[in-house]
Every structure is written in C-alpha cells, then in structure tokens.
Scaffold this motif. Structure first.
Motif, PDB file in Angstrom:
ATOM      1  N   ASN A   1       7.777 -24.814 -41.057  1.00 58.83           N
ATOM      2  CA  ASN A   1       8.595 -25.367 -42.132  1.00 58.83           C
ATOM      3  C   ASN A   1       9.038 -24.219 -43.033  1.00 58.83           C
ATOM      4  O   ASN A   1       8.276 -23.749 -43.880  1.00 58.83           O
ATOM      5  CB  ASN A   1       7.780 -26.398 -42.921  1.00 58.83           C
ATOM      6  N   GLU A   2      10.267 -23.763 -42.837  1.00 57.98           N
ATOM      7  CA  GLU A   2      10.717 -22.565 -43.547  1.00 57.98           C
ATOM      8  C   GLU A   2      10.804 -22.754 -45.063  1.00 57.98           C
ATOM      9  O   GLU A   2      10.488 -21.815 -45.801  1.00 57.98           O
ATOM     10  CB  GLU A   2      12.053 -22.087 -42.984  1.00 57.98           C
ATOM     11  N   PRO A   3      11.196 -23.919 -45.595  1.00 56.35           N
ATOM     12  CA  PRO A   3      11.239 -24.035 -47.061  1.00 56.35           C
ATOM     13  C   PRO A   3       9.901 -23.747 -47.742  1.00 56.35           C
ATOM     14  O   PRO A   3       9.867 -23.253 -48.872  1.00 56.35           O
ATOM     15  CB  PRO A   3      11.681 -25.483 -47.282  1.00 56.35           C
ATOM     16  N   THR A   4       8.785 -24.065 -47.074  1.00 47.05           N
ATOM     17  CA  THR A   4       7.467 -23.789 -47.651  1.00 47.05           C
ATOM     18  C   THR A   4       6.717 -22.698 -46.887  1.00 47.05           C
ATOM     19  O   THR A   4       5.572 -22.388 -47.227  1.00 47.05           O
ATOM     20  CB  THR A   4       6.594 -25.055 -47.676  1.00 47.05           C
ATOM     21  N   PHE A   5       7.359 -22.134 -45.855  1.00 51.38           N
ATOM     22  CA  PHE A   5       6.756 -21.066 -45.043  1.00 51.38           C
ATOM     23  C   PHE A   5       5.427 -21.507 -44.424  1.00 51.38           C
ATOM     24  O   PHE A   5       4.501 -20.708 -44.266  1.00 51.38           O
ATOM     25  CB  PHE A   5       6.556 -19.791 -45.874  1.00 51.38           C
ATOM     26  N   THR A   6       5.360 -22.784 -44.056  1.00 53.94           N
ATOM     27  CA  THR A   6       4.107 -23.373 -43.563  1.00 53.94           C
ATOM     28  C   THR A   6       4.165 -23.628 -42.067  1.00 53.94           C
ATOM     29  O   THR A   6       5.144 -24.177 -41.562  1.00 53.94           O
ATOM     30  CB  THR A   6       3.826 -24.706 -44.289  1.00 53.94           C
ATOM     31  N   ALA A   7       3.089 -23.253 -41.381  1.00 58.86           N
ATOM     32  CA  ALA A   7       2.946 -23.528 -39.954  1.00 58.86           C
ATOM     33  C   ALA A   7       2.043 -24.738 -39.763  1.00 58.86           C
ATOM     34  O   ALA A   7       0.880 -24.735 -40.186  1.00 58.86           O
ATOM     35  CB  ALA A   7       2.359 -22.321 -39.235  1.00 58.86           C
ATOM     36  N   THR A   8       2.604 -25.786 -39.162  1.00 56.51           N
ATOM     37  CA  THR A   8       1.832 -26.972 -38.783  1.00 56.51           C
ATOM     38  C   THR A   8       1.579 -26.901 -37.287  1.00 56.51           C
ATOM     39  O   THR A   8       2.465 -26.514 -36.516  1.00 56.51           O
ATOM     40  CB  THR A   8       2.618 -28.250 -39.116  1.00 56.51           C
ATOM     41  N   TYR A   9       0.388 -27.286 -36.869  1.00 51.98           N
ATOM     42  CA  TYR A   9       0.028 -27.164 -35.458  1.00 51.98           C
ATOM     43  C   TYR A   9      -0.336 -28.515 -34.846  1.00 51.98           C
ATOM     44  O   TYR A   9      -1.028 -29.324 -35.468  1.00 51.98           O
ATOM     45  CB  TYR A   9      -1.167 -26.220 -35.290  1.00 51.98           C
ATOM     46  N   VAL A  10       0.127 -28.714 -33.616  1.00 46.54           N
ATOM     47  CA  VAL A  10      -0.367 -29.787 -32.770  1.00 46.54           C
ATOM     48  C   VAL A  10      -1.246 -29.127 -31.718  1.00 46.54           C
ATOM     49  O   VAL A  10      -0.782 -28.262 -30.954  1.00 46.54           O
ATOM     50  CB  VAL A  10       0.769 -30.584 -32.116  1.00 46.54           C
ATOM     51  N   ILE A  11      -2.519 -29.501 -31.688  1.00 43.29           N
ATOM     52  CA  ILE A  11      -3.491 -28.915 -30.770  1.00 43.29           C
ATOM     53  C   ILE A  11      -3.890 -29.993 -29.779  1.00 43.29           C
ATOM     54  O   ILE A  11      -4.400 -31.043 -30.181  1.00 43.29           O
ATOM     55  CB  ILE A  11      -4.730 -28.402 -31.531  1.00 43.29           C
ATOM     56  N   ALA A  12      -3.646 -29.761 -28.502  1.00 47.21           N
ATOM     57  CA  ALA A  12      -3.858 -30.813 -27.503  1.00 47.21           C
ATOM     58  C   ALA A  12      -4.768 -30.336 -26.381  1.00 47.21           C
ATOM     59  O   ALA A  12      -4.723 -29.173 -25.961  1.00 47.21           O
ATOM     60  CB  ALA A  12      -2.514 -31.247 -26.921  1.00 47.21           C
ATOM     61  N   ASP A  13      -5.583 -31.259 -25.909  1.00 43.95           N
ATOM     62  CA  ASP A  13      -6.357 -31.048 -24.687  1.00 43.95           C
ATOM     63  C   ASP A  13      -5.480 -31.493 -23.523  1.00 43.95           C
ATOM     64  O   ASP A  13      -5.199 -32.683 -23.376  1.00 43.95           O
ATOM     65  CB  ASP A  13      -7.637 -31.866 -24.745  1.00 43.95           C
ATOM     66  N   PRO A  14      -5.024 -30.564 -22.682  1.00 45.18           N
ATOM     67  CA  PRO A  14      -4.085 -30.943 -21.627  1.00 45.18           C
ATOM     68  C   PRO A  14      -4.660 -31.907 -20.596  1.00 45.18           C
ATOM     69  O   PRO A  14      -3.903 -32.636 -19.948  1.00 45.18           O
ATOM     70  CB  PRO A  14      -3.715 -29.600 -20.980  1.00 45.18           C
ATOM     71  N   SER A  15      -5.972 -31.953 -20.465  1.00 39.49           N
ATOM     72  CA  SER A  15      -6.558 -32.816 -19.435  1.00 39.49           C
ATOM     73  C   SER A  15      -6.707 -34.268 -19.888  1.00 39.49           C
ATOM     74  O   SER A  15      -6.691 -35.177 -19.053  1.00 39.49           O
ATOM     75  CB  SER A  15      -7.918 -32.274 -19.000  1.00 39.49           C
ATOM     76  N   THR A  16      -6.844 -34.492 -21.191  1.00 35.93           N
ATOM     77  CA  THR A  16      -7.053 -35.860 -21.680  1.00 35.93           C
ATOM     78  C   THR A  16      -5.899 -36.391 -22.517  1.00 35.93           C
ATOM     79  O   THR A  16      -5.810 -37.600 -22.746  1.00 35.93           O
ATOM     80  CB  THR A  16      -8.329 -35.934 -22.536  1.00 35.93           C
TER      81      THR A  16
END
Length: 310
Positions: A32-47
């Motif tokens: 998010n460039e306006p707030t310079f924030t990195a949001t992450y989606v962390i996924a287990d590919p097997s489940t």
C-alpha cells in the motif's frame, strides 16, 4: 517460555523448513504505497489454509472517509486461490495506517490476533483519548493474544510468536515456516530500524529484540511491514530480505554495533522525526483491533484529536 528457548524453537523450525523436512509457506505481498505498508497473505500450499498479516483500511484524513479498496484486492486474491483464512495477525498497534482486520474477518473469517502486551498500549492511549472505563484495557477486543513463544500453525506450516518490544511495548514477530514477519523492528538493510520514541517505546529494548531475531538462521526469509526506498540509493520498493543480510548489512544495527551506540543513534535520529501523520486516527482504531468507534446518537462515528497533548 524463556527468551532463549523461544528463539531456539524458532530457529529449529526454520532449519527444518529450509531442509525440506517441514512445509514452507507461500508468501504474497500487497504493498500500500500511500502508507508504505506491506500486507502479507501467507498460505500453506498443501492445505489452502492461510493467514493475513498487517492489513490496511484506506483512509483519507482530510475528508475523514474510509474505503476498502486495498482490502478488497486481498479478498479477491484469497477467493481466486481458494484459500481459507485462519488468522488475521497484527504485529503491533500501527501508528501509520488503520487495520482492515474486522472487514476482512467479516468477508473471510479468521481470528484477529496480536501480542498480549497490547494492554500496555491500550492503557497509555486509553488515557490519551480519554476513553473512560467503557474501554477495556485487557486486549479483549482481539480474538487471540499471543505470549512470547506461543506456537500456532497456518495449515501444516508451524509458526511461533516472538515478543520483540522496543518500537512499542507490544510488538510481535511471527516466524512461520522459514519466514519471519518482523513488523517495525527492522526495515530493509539500507534503511535501518524503526523509531523508538512513541509512548512505551524503548531503544534499548529495540536493540535487544533485533539481536534476538538475528539468532535465527542466516537464510531465514525476513518480511518487513514498511519500506521507504532509502533514497537516493534505491528507487524501487522492497520488503523481503534475510537475517544474514540484516546481521551483516543493516546500516543501524549490523554486527559490531554496540547497544550504547545504537541507542545514541536512535535517540538522536528520533528527535528529528515528525509524528506520523495518521498516528492519532490509526492508534484510536488499531487499539480496538481495527474496529471503528461506535456511532454517536446522530449515527456518525467520530475520531478524537487531542490538542496540545502529544
């Protein structure tokens, strides 16, 4: 759990994931460039089980308008990938953006979680905003509070929460598989470290928290909450590095920098920094787990602006 034991468990978890003896997460960043924030989606590919870390609710301060454009982009990704969200994780009560966790929870499910020391932040800012006794200072606005060394999982991917105070009293890093999500403790090596002058912040604690994280294996992937490009040397945003790169190359806290030298640098640097322009709306919302204040009798929600206090 002792500091040493928690970091030993984290390091072993990372080594097993790196060796292929345990699952590694898939990590997708939404910046998010306006707030310079990195949001992450962390996924287990097997489940297909997943977590979201440090989400952003768009907020235009001059107009007082909120929007879910950034969160909707994440929702579209989660639905496209067929992921199931188990966790909506916050590394701390952010001072630079509003959390979208309640909106994401409404659309995708999952538990909103933060470190249990959020109560210290609530106590301080509960007084700042004169919230009164109707505002609980026990973290009960969140679905789950992590203590130092608490283990959890994202699908089959092992995870652990580490208390890393200094930027605020409640900062938490999440080590998920081979990856560490360190919030505002560190930035990219060329930018350095987070400020420690907010209420409850402590540069000594920040130094020790960073040194603790640097006990993780050098190959540990490190994902940061913010990036500001470190101009003029870099013209692109970046949010992923490694523990090894931080340990050897972080401009503020690389190997050989003593605690006293770091504290002197951090204190002097912090004295030159302006307050984040969204700190007052952000903290009011984020100490409530991202929930906006209740509407008043006219149906409108209001954020407070304390005068001549901070």
């Amino acid at each position: 759990m002792s500091d040493d034991r928690a970091i030993e468990i984290s390091a072993e978890q990372v080594r097993r994931a790196l060796a292929g003896d345990a699952p590694r997460p898939e990590v997708t960043c939404f910046f998010n460039e306006p707030t310079f924030t990195a949001t992450y989606v962390i996924a287990d590919p097997s489940t297909g089980r997943a977590a979201i870390i440090d989400s952003v609710l768009d907020f235009d301060q001059p107009s007082g308008r909120t929007s879910t454009e950034s969160a909707d982009e994440i929702i579209a990704f989660v639905e496209l990938k067929g992921l199931t969200i188990d966790w909506l994780l916050e590394t701390h009560a952010h001072a630079d953006h509003l959390s979208a966790a309640p909106y994401l929870q409404e659309k995708l499910g999952g538990k909103i979680a933060i470190g249990r020391d959020i109560s210290a932040v609530q106590e301080v800012f509960g007084r700042v905003f004169n919230e009164g006794t109707q505002f609980p200072r026990d973290g009960s606005q969140f679905d789950h509070l992590f203590g130092d060394g608490d283990s959890f999982s994202v699908g089959d991917v092992a995870a652990i929460a580490l208390h890393v105070p200094g930027h605020t009293p409640a900062d938490v890093a999440y080590v998920i598989g081979d990856s560490a999500f360190v919030g505002d403790t560190m930035f990219m090596p060329d930018y350095g470290t987070a400020r420690a002058d907010f209420p409850g912040g402590d540069a000594h604690q920040l130094y020790r928290s960073i040194r603790r994280l640097m006990k993780l294996p050098d190959e540990t992937r490190v994902f940061l909450c913010h990036d500001y490009k470190a101009l003029p040397n870099r013209t692109h945003f970046a949010w992923e590095t490694t523990i090894g790169a931080q340990r050897t190359g972080n401009v503020h806290v690389h190997e050989g920098v003593t605690e006293d030298a770091f504290v002197a640098m951090r204190t002097a640097r912090d004295a030159t920094l302006d307050m984040p322009h969204l700190i007052l709306p952000s903290v009011q919302v984020n100490m409530r787990a991202g929930h906006l204040p209740e509407p008043e009798e006219n149906g409108t929600r209001y954020l407070k602006l304390p005068l001549d206090l901070l």
